[in-house]
Design an enzyme around this catalytic site. Sequence first.
Site, mmCIF file in Angstrom:
data_model
loop_
_atom_site.group_PDB
_atom_site.id
_atom_site.type_symbol
_atom_site.label_atom_id
_atom_site.label_comp_id
_atom_site.label_asym_id
_atom_site.label_seq_id
_atom_site.Cartn_x
_atom_site.Cartn_y
_atom_site.Cartn_z
ATOM 1 N N ARG A 41 -3.145 -9.896 5.571
ATOM 2 C CA ARG A 41 -3.613 -9.967 4.173
ATOM 3 C C ARG A 41 -2.506 -9.460 3.246
ATOM 4 O O ARG A 41 -2.117 -8.300 3.347
ATOM 5 C CB ARG A 41 -4.881 -9.120 4.032
ATOM 6 C CG ARG A 41 -5.519 -9.145 2.660
ATOM 7 C CD ARG A 41 -6.759 -8.252 2.640
ATOM 8 N NE ARG A 41 -7.406 -8.234 1.335
ATOM 9 C CZ ARG A 41 -7.041 -7.468 0.331
ATOM 10 N NH1 ARG A 41 -6.034 -6.634 0.470
ATOM 11 N NH2 ARG A 41 -7.682 -7.527 -0.819
ATOM 12 N N LYS A 99 0.813 -1.222 0.000
ATOM 13 C CA LYS A 99 0.000 0.000 0.000
ATOM 14 C C LYS A 99 0.842 1.266 0.000
ATOM 15 O O LYS A 99 2.036 1.246 0.274
ATOM 16 C CB LYS A 99 -0.973 -0.011 1.198
ATOM 17 C CG LYS A 99 -2.134 -0.982 0.977
ATOM 18 C CD LYS A 99 -3.175 -0.924 2.082
ATOM 19 C CE LYS A 99 -4.282 -1.954 1.782
ATOM 20 N NZ LYS A 99 -5.289 -2.010 2.871
HETATM 21 C C1 PT1 Z 1 -7.762 -4.453 3.855
HETATM 22 C C2 PT1 Z 1 -8.125 -4.471 2.474
HETATM 23 C C3 PT1 Z 1 -9.240 -5.273 2.122
HETATM 24 N N1 PT1 Z 1 -7.464 -3.773 1.514
HETATM 25 C C4 PT1 Z 1 -9.520 -5.920 4.351
HETATM 26 N N2 PT1 Z 1 -9.910 -5.991 3.072
HETATM 27 C C5 PT1 Z 1 -7.888 -3.818 0.244
HETATM 28 N N3 PT1 Z 1 -10.193 -6.618 5.302
HETATM 29 C C6 PT1 Z 1 -8.981 -4.612 -0.111
HETATM 30 C C7 PT1 Z 1 -3.077 2.125 -0.940
HETATM 31 O O1 PT1 Z 1 -3.025 3.010 -0.064
HETATM 32 O O2 PT1 Z 1 -6.750 -3.723 4.293
HETATM 33 N N4 PT1 Z 1 -8.458 -5.161 4.748
HETATM 34 N N5 PT1 Z 1 -9.644 -5.321 0.823
HETATM 35 C C8 PT1 Z 1 -7.155 -3.017 -0.813
HETATM 36 N N6 PT1 Z 1 -7.344 -1.612 -0.626
HETATM 37 C C9 PT1 Z 1 -6.337 -0.678 -0.766
HETATM 38 C C10 PT1 Z 1 -6.347 0.472 0.030
HETATM 39 C C11 PT1 Z 1 -5.272 -0.897 -1.623
HETATM 40 C C12 PT1 Z 1 -5.295 1.393 -0.035
HETATM 41 C C13 PT1 Z 1 -4.220 0.001 -1.718
HETATM 42 C C14 PT1 Z 1 -4.223 1.144 -0.909
HETATM 43 O O3 PT1 Z 1 -2.207 1.979 -1.801
#
Ligand code: PT1
Length: 280
Positions: free
Chosen positions: A253, A219
């Site tokens: 995750r 991230k």
């Molecule tokens: C997470 C999560 C998710 N993240 C759960 N499910 C994502 N329970 C999808 C960035 O800042 O942390 N927990 N499902 C993916 N979401 C992101 C959010 C991907 C922020 C990238 C970023 O780069």
Amino acid sequence: MQFKDKFVDLSSPKVMGILNVTPDSFSDGGSYNQLDLALAQVESMLEAGASFIDIGGESTRPGAQAVSEQQELERVIPVIEAIAQRFDTVISVDTSKALVMYEAVAAGAGLINDVCALQEEGALLAASNAQVPVCLMHMQGKPRSMQTTPDYQNVVNEVYQFLLERINCCVQAGITKKNIIIDPGFGFGKSLVHNYQLLANLQQFLTLNVAMLAGMSRKSMIGSLLNRSVEQRLAGSIGAAMLAAQQGAQIIRVHDVQETVDALKVLSMMNAYKEDNNGR
Ligand code: PT1
């Protein structure tokens, strides 16, 4: 913790592998090619030691557009059915929509992972009826615009209070605390500093007395700190995973399953030999 017919021992941290089912313009999730690619990815993540496979049909990364219910079902259900048929693992469905939850569990999903914490129409009831564990995640705003102006007085307290309230709603709806996992939602409506304030104080969330999941893999909180592109964030991601696990996060995750499993084994081995100072 019991996930449908499958038990996962969370006394040491376990890895949830992220399955990419990003659709291309030529085919949907149900096409042979896409399905084959997904299954190969699942096989390699399981060989690498993943305990869960997380599959979602709607991107929730910053800036992502919402997708229709029909589109989400078409992307996700055939893949869940195929995985359930071939592999003995816990399938997690990353969705906020009640109908997708219902269909996914019917197709073999053993965990509902909802970045909206069951706040969407019908989701609480669908999850309660499904009788599988749920992951409640905190998000400020909606994916489309959540990173424009994240704003908190105290991010740790506010995320904590939100999760407490959502746990209480779940319990009232008939979901027991044994079946609840919380997640502070790294990167979901949080500045770089907010994300590290949460990471620094993750241990506090243990007082909610439910299981905890953390997702920081690749991230921006890693990339913008280190000035690294998405492909260069492995070391930072593993470091973050270790720090979360050491504070009690039981499910991590990640994209890079093998590397994270290795690192967490080092942590678990060390913790197996930790002496408590009360003992002398
Ligand atoms: C997470 C999560 C998710 N993240 C759960 N499910 C994502 N329970 C999808 C960035 O800042 O942390 N927990 N499902 C993916 N979401 C992101 C959010 C991907 C922020 C990238 C970023 O780069």
